[in-house]
Design a protein around this motif. Sequence first.
Motif, short mmCIF file in Angstrom:
data_model
loop_
_atom_site.label_atom_id
_atom_site.label_comp_id
_atom_site.label_asym_id
_atom_site.label_seq_id
_atom_site.Cartn_x
_atom_site.Cartn_y
_atom_site.Cartn_z
N GLN A 1 0.81 -1.22 0.00
CA GLN A 1 0.00 0.00 0.00
C GLN A 1 0.85 1.27 0.00
O GLN A 1 0.75 2.11 0.90
N GLU B 1 1.51 4.87 -1.17
CA GLU B 1 0.61 5.93 -1.64
C GLU B 1 1.36 7.26 -1.66
O GLU B 1 2.07 7.60 -0.71
N LYS C 1 -2.79 13.91 -3.84
CA LYS C 1 -3.04 13.38 -5.17
C LYS C 1 -3.24 14.49 -6.20
O LYS C 1 -3.22 14.22 -7.40
N CYS D 1 5.62 10.20 0.45
CA CYS D 1 5.49 8.79 0.08
C CYS D 1 5.12 8.00 1.34
O CYS D 1 5.95 7.81 2.23
N ARG E 1 5.85 9.52 -9.27
CA ARG E 1 5.50 8.43 -8.37
C ARG E 1 6.71 8.12 -7.49
O ARG E 1 7.84 8.49 -7.82
N ASP F 1 5.49 0.36 -6.37
CA ASP F 1 5.30 1.73 -6.81
C ASP F 1 3.99 2.30 -6.28
O ASP F 1 3.01 1.58 -6.09
N SER F 2 3.99 3.61 -6.09
CA SER F 2 2.79 4.31 -5.64
C SER F 2 1.88 4.63 -6.82
O SER F 2 2.19 4.33 -7.98
N ASN F 3 0.79 5.27 -6.50
CA ASN F 3 -0.05 5.89 -7.53
C ASN F 3 0.72 7.01 -8.21
O ASN F 3 1.71 7.53 -7.69
N VAL F 4 0.27 7.39 -9.39
CA VAL F 4 0.89 8.48 -10.14
C VAL F 4 0.19 9.79 -9.82
O VAL F 4 -1.04 9.86 -9.78
#
Length: 204
Positions: free
Chosen positions: A25, A27, A31, A41, A96, A112-115
């Motif tokens: 997870q 994130e 955003k 991060c 990211r 990897d996180s969300n973009v």
Amino acid sequence: GGDLSSEVESSKVVVQNTAPTPPLQVELLPKSATVVSLLTCQYEPSATDLDGDPIDFEHSWIVNAYVNPGTTSVAMVAGQLQRAPGELAQKGDAVRCRVQSTDGEQASPPTDSNVVLLMNAPPGGGAVLVQPGAPTVTDTLECKVSGFTDPDGDALTWKTVWTVDGEVVDGEEGSTLGGEHFAKGAKVTCSVVPIDGEAEGSPV
């Protein structure tokens, strides 16, 4: 006869290190961000190591497809990241973060996180000055602007608001104001709103 038996040595193996499991997870927040935003991060430090080794976490930052070297912090200002060697991130770039767990010998597969897409940042700062400082009704006043900046490097225009004795002068949004709009003793001020073509900044 003699004893021909001999001792047979059994084969040996050395148990190797096992890499820890990857973190979960990951994130990237917020955003919705611009080049002036502080990105963080976040992740669950939930990795496990079958050998019981202590686990640390390594972080890296990626802009588009470029992995930034030497950026191991969990928080970064977006505009300080690079989109290519020597080229700072800019609006429209995709950012990211990547996290790996490590036991000091091996690292886990990366997570990897969300973009986060970098949006337009509005202009800001600046100052205004009405000149001349001691006008008469024969003078044309000028609202001079200075010090305005745009984090994205966009070209700026300005919307000017003139007031005479606290009342807005309708239809006058340019940088000058003719003497027909004020009389002796009037108090004239100007304020400016910077515009970068996409967003307006705060009035000054």
